[in-house]
Motif scaffolding. Structure first.
Motif, short mmCIF file in Angstrom:
data_model
loop_
_atom_site.label_atom_id
_atom_site.label_comp_id
_atom_site.label_asym_id
_atom_site.label_seq_id
_atom_site.Cartn_x
_atom_site.Cartn_y
_atom_site.Cartn_z
N ILE A 141 -2.00 4.03 -1.79
CA ILE A 141 -0.92 3.76 -2.75
C ILE A 141 0.41 4.26 -2.19
O ILE A 141 1.42 3.54 -2.24
N THR A 142 0.42 5.48 -1.64
CA THR A 142 1.68 6.02 -1.10
C THR A 142 2.15 5.26 0.14
O THR A 142 3.36 5.08 0.35
N ALA A 143 1.22 4.78 0.97
CA ALA A 143 1.61 3.99 2.14
C ALA A 143 2.18 2.64 1.72
O ALA A 143 3.16 2.15 2.28
N GLY A 144 1.54 2.03 0.70
CA GLY A 144 2.01 0.74 0.24
C GLY A 144 3.34 0.79 -0.45
O GLY A 144 4.06 -0.23 -0.49
N THR A 145 3.71 1.95 -0.98
CA THR A 145 5.01 2.09 -1.66
C THR A 145 6.03 2.82 -0.80
O THR A 145 7.14 3.09 -1.27
N SER A 146 5.68 3.14 0.44
CA SER A 146 6.58 3.90 1.32
C SER A 146 7.86 3.13 1.59
O SER A 146 7.85 1.90 1.73
N GLN A 147 8.97 3.88 1.71
CA GLN A 147 10.27 3.27 1.98
C GLN A 147 10.80 3.63 3.37
O GLN A 147 11.78 3.04 3.81
N THR A 148 10.18 4.60 4.01
CA THR A 148 10.63 5.02 5.35
C THR A 148 9.45 5.10 6.29
O THR A 148 8.28 5.14 5.85
N PHE A 149 9.74 5.16 7.58
CA PHE A 149 8.70 5.31 8.58
C PHE A 149 7.94 6.62 8.37
O PHE A 149 6.71 6.66 8.50
N TRP A 214 3.68 -7.27 4.25
CA TRP A 214 2.83 -6.24 4.84
C TRP A 214 2.30 -5.24 3.81
O TRP A 214 1.23 -4.64 4.03
N ARG A 215 2.96 -5.05 2.67
CA ARG A 215 2.49 -4.08 1.69
C ARG A 215 1.15 -4.48 1.08
O ARG A 215 0.37 -3.63 0.63
N TRP A 216 0.87 -5.79 1.10
CA TRP A 216 -0.42 -6.23 0.57
C TRP A 216 -1.59 -5.82 1.47
O TRP A 216 -2.74 -5.86 1.04
N PHE A 217 -1.28 -5.43 2.69
CA PHE A 217 -2.30 -4.81 3.55
C PHE A 217 -2.88 -3.59 2.83
O PHE A 217 -4.10 -3.37 2.84
N TYR A 218 -2.02 -2.79 2.20
CA TYR A 218 -2.48 -1.58 1.52
C TYR A 218 -2.98 -1.86 0.11
O TYR A 218 -3.92 -1.19 -0.37
N LEU A 220 -4.70 -4.34 -0.78
CA LEU A 220 -6.09 -4.75 -0.59
C LEU A 220 -7.01 -3.54 -0.52
O LEU A 220 -8.07 -3.50 -1.15
N PHE A 221 -6.57 -2.51 0.21
CA PHE A 221 -7.41 -1.32 0.36
C PHE A 221 -7.41 -0.44 -0.87
O PHE A 221 -8.36 0.32 -1.10
N VAL A 222 -6.36 -0.51 -1.67
CA VAL A 222 -6.38 0.18 -2.96
C VAL A 222 -7.52 -0.38 -3.81
O VAL A 222 -8.29 0.38 -4.44
N ILE A 223 -7.66 -1.69 -3.84
CA ILE A 223 -8.71 -2.34 -4.62
C ILE A 223 -10.09 -1.97 -4.08
O ILE A 223 -10.99 -1.57 -4.84
N THR A 224 -10.26 -2.11 -2.76
CA THR A 224 -11.59 -1.85 -2.18
C THR A 224 -11.96 -0.37 -2.27
O THR A 224 -13.14 -0.04 -2.44
N MET A 225 -10.98 0.54 -2.19
CA MET A 225 -11.31 1.95 -2.28
C MET A 225 -11.61 2.36 -3.72
O MET A 225 -12.39 3.29 -3.95
N ALA A 226 -11.01 1.69 -4.69
CA ALA A 226 -11.37 1.93 -6.09
C ALA A 226 -12.84 1.55 -6.31
O ALA A 226 -13.59 2.25 -7.01
N ILE A 227 -13.26 0.43 -5.71
CA ILE A 227 -14.67 0.03 -5.78
C ILE A 227 -15.54 1.06 -5.06
O ILE A 227 -16.64 1.40 -5.53
N SER A 228 -15.05 1.58 -3.94
CA SER A 228 -15.80 2.60 -3.20
C SER A 228 -16.03 3.84 -4.06
O SER A 228 -17.10 4.45 -4.02
#
Length: 533
Positions: A141-149, A214-218, A220-228
């Motif tokens: 979640i924090t990577a997908g919402t990040s604003q800086t490198f 590119w934020r949808w890269f993360y 996707l993993f938010v969804i899959t990790m919630a299932i995990s």
């Protein structure tokens, strides 16, 4: 546990005695009168992980495979859109720094291994795994919402540490619920499923990123990790199990917290443990499903001693030539794979004029390669070990696993050459060369990971968990040099020269396996004498 139950469990009534079944130097009588023995010995306790039903074990495998697939993919998948990251951060950061978004978190998986496994020995596998899943979920979640490198980088650092569970804790959980003769098969499912499913997702990731950003890269993993997390909470019971020494027919059978089983004379057991428990142990009542959902476990007695002892045993594991060699082999294989993932999208887009969305098709060959690796190193590898044991009077030696690595090592050499030539000379070779070479190399990599994991689980009989950490977890640290060095090598030389340097290192490490096969048995014998004295 009565004598009949023990005989049924070990199946040695017409073969060697129990004391002969498992030697302290790691050699095991795996086959007796054409009967495969079930080692380690399962207790009469219904809560013993070895006594879990097939459905329970299937749930554990689904949970471990799911987390491993998506946590590792979140680290390795960045290569599918490096061009986007270069455009995003290139004005203020060097290419090496941008590549570090992938390499540094992958390297820190080794730190996660070193931190998570000893804690799991003390407080249990289940709570540590649940915490790892939650850390990944929050950091996606924090990577997908990040604003800086910097925000992006820090989030991925913690993802890398939490993903360390994949290569230390989860293999130990699988070892907790499996017998020696089937472990290669289960490890084969674990590692091959990762590659197979990951490759399928990698094909579609570039299309998703090109279409949604590119934020949808993360996301996707938010969804899959919630299932995990759901899987971890409902399907993964605690597999840490204290196996008390069992006295039977003048022998003492003991399996320690690392999963190592020993059969000792009672006199030896008294010297080792200071006491011997009675033959009859009153097992605890079978836990209900609701009781198994409790996210915490009892802390191991002498917790601080166990925690410190885990690090001591990890240090001792590095005295084994086989552990060092297995670490080097798995590391160079992983490092080369990461290095290829850094450059393939650039080569295909620039040299072969592929669209950004279609570069994911480069990974399509991993799917059949993963199935082949699972069949070769899992099913065929177990059959090969049984055949070698029969030829050796029924005795299985850990070094027998190395025979299974001959073909994957040769395949790795062929695959890397097939990748390097088209990457360097696109005017002479088709892109199909890279695709086929990548599939061949992924067969090699997956087979090597499966076999070195199985090898590590038995090569140091008194420290199997420690050896797994060294080989499986440590490879991320050692592979950092190979993967991080590919960009400056390509800049200084060419794709062909850079990959041939890596090829030379790979061949050299593979050839070192020959003396290791013969010398490591002497090391085991010497170590066994020290333990006995």
């Amino acid at each position: 546990m009565d004598e009949k139950a023990f005989v049924d469990a070990t199946q040695v009534e017409n073969g060697p005695s129990a004391h002969q079944a498992i030697k302290i130097d790691g050699e095991v009588v795996l086959v007796s009168d054409s009967t495969v023995q079930r080692i380690p010995v399962a207790s009469a306790d219904p809560n013993d992980p070895l006594n879990f039903s097939k459905w329970r074990k299937m749930g554990i495998m689904i949970t471990t495979c799911w987390f491993s697939i998506f946590s590792l993919l979140s680290l390795a998948g960045l290569g599918s859109f490096f061009n986007t990251l270069f455009h995003l951060y290139g004005a203020d950061h060097t290419p090496d720094q941008i590549v570090g978004l992938s390499t540094y978190p992958t390297m820190l998986m080794a730190v996660g291994c070193l931190v998570l496994l000893p804690i799991a020995m003390v407080i249990g596998r289940r709570p540590v795994f649940i915490i790892s899943v939650l850390v990944c979920l929050i950091c996606y979640i924090t990577a997908g919402t990040s604003q800086t490198f910097s925000q992006h980088f820090i989030s991925r650092i913690f993802i890398g540490i939490a993903t360390g569970a994949v290569e230390s804790l989860l293999p130990l959980i699988i070892a907790d619920v499996t017998f020696l003769d089937e472990r290669g098969f289960y490890f084969g499912i674990y590692w091959s499923t990762q590659n197979c499913v990951s490759s399928g997702i990698l094909i579609g990731l570039p299309y998703l990123i090109a279409d949604a950003g590119w934020r949808w890269f993360y996301w996707l993993f938010v969804i899959t990790m919630a299932i995990s997390f759901i899987f971890a909470f409902f399907l993964l019971p605690e597999t840490k199990f204290a196996r008390l020494p069992i006295t039977l027919s003048g022998k003492t059978i003991h399996t320690d917290e690392f999963g190592h089983t020993m059969v000792l004379d009672n006199e030896e057991a008294l010297q080792r443990f200071g006491h011997i428990d009675a033959d009859e142990h009153t097992p605890e009542p079978k836990r209900t499903y609701l009781q198994e959902l409790k996210p915490w476990s009892k802390i191991t007695p002498n917790a601080f001693k166990v925690w410190c002892g885990a690090y001591i045993k990890i240090g001792k594991a590095f005295t084994s030539p086989a552990v060092i060699w297995a670490l080097l082999l798995s590391s160079i294989s992983l490092g080369i794979g990461i290095a290829v993932s850094f450059v393939y999208s650039v080569v295909l887009e620039v040299s072969y004029k592929w669209s950004p969305g279609s570069v994911g098709l480069f990974n399509v060959g991993i799917i059949p390669a993963s199935f082949l690796a699972m069949a070769y190193s899992g099913w065929f590898g177990d059959k090969m070990n049984l055949w070698l044991a029969k030829r050796n009077g029924g005795v299985h030696r850990p070094e027998h696993q190395l025979v299974n690595l001959i073909f994957p090592c040769l395949a790795g050499v062929v695959g890397l050459v097939a990748i390097a030539l088209p990457a360097n000379s696109p005017e002479q070779y088709s892109a199909w060369g890279m695709l086929i070479g990548w599939a061949i190399f992924q067969f090699s990599f997956t087979s090597i990971i499966i076999t070195t994991t199985t090898f590590a689980a038995e090569v140091i009989p008194e420290n199997p968990g420690a050896a797994i950490v060294c080989v499986v977890g440590g490879k991320n640290l050692v592979s950092f040099g190979a993967s991080q060095g590919i960009i400056p090598m390509v800049s200084k030389y060419s794709y062909l020269t850079a990959f041939m340097i890596l090829l030379g290192i790979l061949i050299g490490i593979c050839l070192l396996g020959i003396p290791v096969y013969f010398l490591n048995r002497k090391w085991r014998k010497a170590t066994a004498k020290e333990i006995q004295t």
